[in-house]
Write a protein that holds these residues in place. Structure first.
Motif, mmCIF file in Angstrom:
data_model
loop_
_atom_site.group_PDB
_atom_site.id
_atom_site.type_symbol
_atom_site.label_atom_id
_atom_site.label_comp_id
_atom_site.label_asym_id
_atom_site.label_seq_id
_atom_site.Cartn_x
_atom_site.Cartn_y
_atom_site.Cartn_z
ATOM 1 N N LEU A 176 -14.104 -18.058 -13.996
ATOM 2 C CA LEU A 176 -13.916 -17.168 -15.229
ATOM 3 C C LEU A 176 -13.988 -17.913 -16.576
ATOM 4 O O LEU A 176 -14.406 -17.478 -17.625
ATOM 5 C CB LEU A 176 -12.527 -16.139 -15.251
ATOM 6 C CG LEU A 176 -12.221 -15.273 -14.121
ATOM 7 C CD1 LEU A 176 -11.025 -14.826 -14.020
ATOM 8 C CD2 LEU A 176 -13.421 -14.354 -14.286
ATOM 9 N N CYS A 177 -13.677 -19.085 -16.455
ATOM 10 C CA CYS A 177 -13.593 -20.113 -17.717
ATOM 11 C C CYS A 177 -15.093 -20.620 -17.894
ATOM 12 O O CYS A 177 -15.407 -20.593 -19.114
ATOM 13 C CB CYS A 177 -12.990 -21.401 -17.491
ATOM 14 S SG CYS A 177 -11.135 -21.038 -17.633
ATOM 15 N N ALA A 178 -15.835 -20.552 -16.855
ATOM 16 C CA ALA A 178 -17.246 -20.791 -17.076
ATOM 17 C C ALA A 178 -18.044 -19.633 -17.649
ATOM 18 O O ALA A 178 -18.815 -19.817 -18.480
ATOM 19 C CB ALA A 178 -17.811 -21.080 -15.750
ATOM 20 N N ASP A 179 -17.514 -18.284 -17.173
ATOM 21 C CA ASP A 179 -18.346 -17.113 -17.569
ATOM 22 C C ASP A 179 -17.926 -16.589 -19.018
ATOM 23 O O ASP A 179 -18.706 -15.742 -19.837
ATOM 24 C CB ASP A 179 -17.909 -15.837 -16.685
ATOM 25 C CG ASP A 179 -18.514 -16.346 -15.434
ATOM 26 O OD1 ASP A 179 -19.678 -16.967 -15.353
ATOM 27 O OD2 ASP A 179 -18.355 -15.791 -14.229
ATOM 28 N N PHE A 180 -16.716 -16.807 -19.332
ATOM 29 C CA PHE A 180 -16.057 -16.270 -20.738
ATOM 30 C C PHE A 180 -15.831 -17.454 -21.711
ATOM 31 O O PHE A 180 -14.655 -17.761 -22.033
ATOM 32 C CB PHE A 180 -14.823 -15.638 -20.658
ATOM 33 C CG PHE A 180 -14.686 -14.176 -19.655
ATOM 34 C CD1 PHE A 180 -15.138 -13.143 -20.448
ATOM 35 C CD2 PHE A 180 -14.957 -14.282 -18.463
ATOM 36 C CE1 PHE A 180 -15.385 -11.955 -19.910
ATOM 37 C CE2 PHE A 180 -15.215 -12.970 -17.772
ATOM 38 C CZ PHE A 180 -15.087 -11.665 -18.473
ATOM 39 N N THR A 237 -7.233 -16.073 -23.449
ATOM 40 C CA THR A 237 -6.290 -14.999 -23.448
ATOM 41 C C THR A 237 -6.753 -13.655 -22.842
ATOM 42 O O THR A 237 -6.114 -12.965 -22.173
ATOM 43 C CB THR A 237 -6.007 -14.622 -25.156
ATOM 44 O OG1 THR A 237 -5.273 -15.471 -25.759
ATOM 45 C CG2 THR A 237 -5.120 -13.253 -25.316
ATOM 46 N N LYS A 238 -8.145 -13.449 -23.230
ATOM 47 C CA LYS A 238 -8.872 -12.578 -22.548
ATOM 48 C C LYS A 238 -8.838 -12.506 -21.115
ATOM 49 O O LYS A 238 -8.561 -11.613 -20.285
ATOM 50 C CB LYS A 238 -10.275 -12.371 -22.952
ATOM 51 C CG LYS A 238 -10.902 -11.181 -22.289
ATOM 52 C CD LYS A 238 -12.605 -11.255 -22.822
ATOM 53 C CE LYS A 238 -12.843 -10.846 -24.264
ATOM 54 N NZ LYS A 238 -14.351 -11.121 -24.437
ATOM 55 N N ILE A 239 -9.011 -13.976 -20.472
ATOM 56 C CA ILE A 239 -8.844 -14.032 -19.174
ATOM 57 C C ILE A 239 -7.646 -13.672 -18.575
ATOM 58 O O ILE A 239 -7.432 -13.059 -17.655
ATOM 59 C CB ILE A 239 -9.470 -15.405 -18.774
ATOM 60 C CG1 ILE A 239 -10.784 -15.637 -19.165
ATOM 61 C CG2 ILE A 239 -9.187 -15.716 -17.269
ATOM 62 C CD1 ILE A 239 -11.165 -17.146 -19.159
ATOM 63 N N GLY A 240 -6.528 -14.201 -18.993
ATOM 64 C CA GLY A 240 -5.475 -14.130 -18.545
ATOM 65 C C GLY A 240 -4.753 -12.567 -18.715
ATOM 66 O O GLY A 240 -4.291 -12.073 -17.741
#
Length: 217
Positions: free
Chosen positions: A85-89, A98-101
């Motif tokens: 997710l960190c790679a994609d966002f 914040t969006k991921i979490g």
């Protein structure tokens, strides 16, 4: 042992404790009570609604995913998911933690809790640290002469298969030609690493393909 019971990378807090936005660490964007339920689309960003990396794991349970990864890698299910997710966002200003979490259960089916930005960053840092340590361990094993060229080829095939499987689970479509080319390039790099390290150690190296013996002296 579920998502709540698993220990975080530093071994001090459980994953559930680290991931949940409790009274001490919660902010307006990470409080579980403020996150819409799975069937409510209000205030959900468009890129989150369209995200389908983990759709192949729609019915997967955290424990089973975590055990699969534990048997084959150093990372946990939460570290794998959040690293992806960190790679994609990632934007020009950084990772949208914040969006991921806040949307974690929407983005990854086997993750059931929302995470604070701090918990997302903790999992990301833990993933990075484990990859660095695993890389150093592998490279030393390849350079120290412990493995033969044939053993290194076999090992690279096995670890590449695991990596490809994880990419395919994430929805990456790998063409056969691309797979073969990548395997050939990786194999060549590892042969070069072994030859270079043998030269540093002052040892002879026999090419596994043509039989030529390279004498660094």
């Amino acid at each position: 042992m579920g998502e709540d019971a698993e220990r975080a990378g530093d071994g001090e807090r459980s994953e559930g404790d680290a991931g949940r936005a409790g009274p001490e660490t919660a902010d307006a964007g990470s409080n579980p009570s403020s996150v819409p339920g799975p069937d409510v689309d209000a205030d959900v960003p468009a890129d989150v609604r369209k995200y389908d990396r983990f759709q192949k794991m729609e019915r997967a349970e955290y424990d089973r995913v975590n055990q699969f990864l534990r048997d084959r890698t150093y990372v946990t299910a939460r570290e794998w998911a959040i690293a992806r997710l960190c790679a994609d966002f990632r934007t020009e200003t950084g990772v949208e933690m914040t969006k991921i979490g806040k949307n974690l259960p929407r983005l990854v089916p086997f993750m059931t809790d929302t995470y604070t930005p701090q918990a997302v960053n903790q999992a990301r840092a833990s993933f990075e640290e484990k990859v660095n340590k695993a890389g150093a361990t592998f490279l030393y094993g390849a350079m120290c002469g412990f493995f033969t060229a044939e053993q290194l080829d076999d090992m690279m095939y096995e670890v590449t298969e695991v990596a490809k499987f994880l990419l395919e689970v994430e929805g990456v479509d790998l063409a056969v030609e691309d797979e073969l080319e990548a395997e050939d390039r990786i194999s060549k790099v590892m042969r070069d690493v072994r030859e270079a390290s043998a030269e540093v150690r002052g040892e002879e190296v026999k090419c596994p393909e043509c039989g030529h013996v390279h004498d660094p002296k």
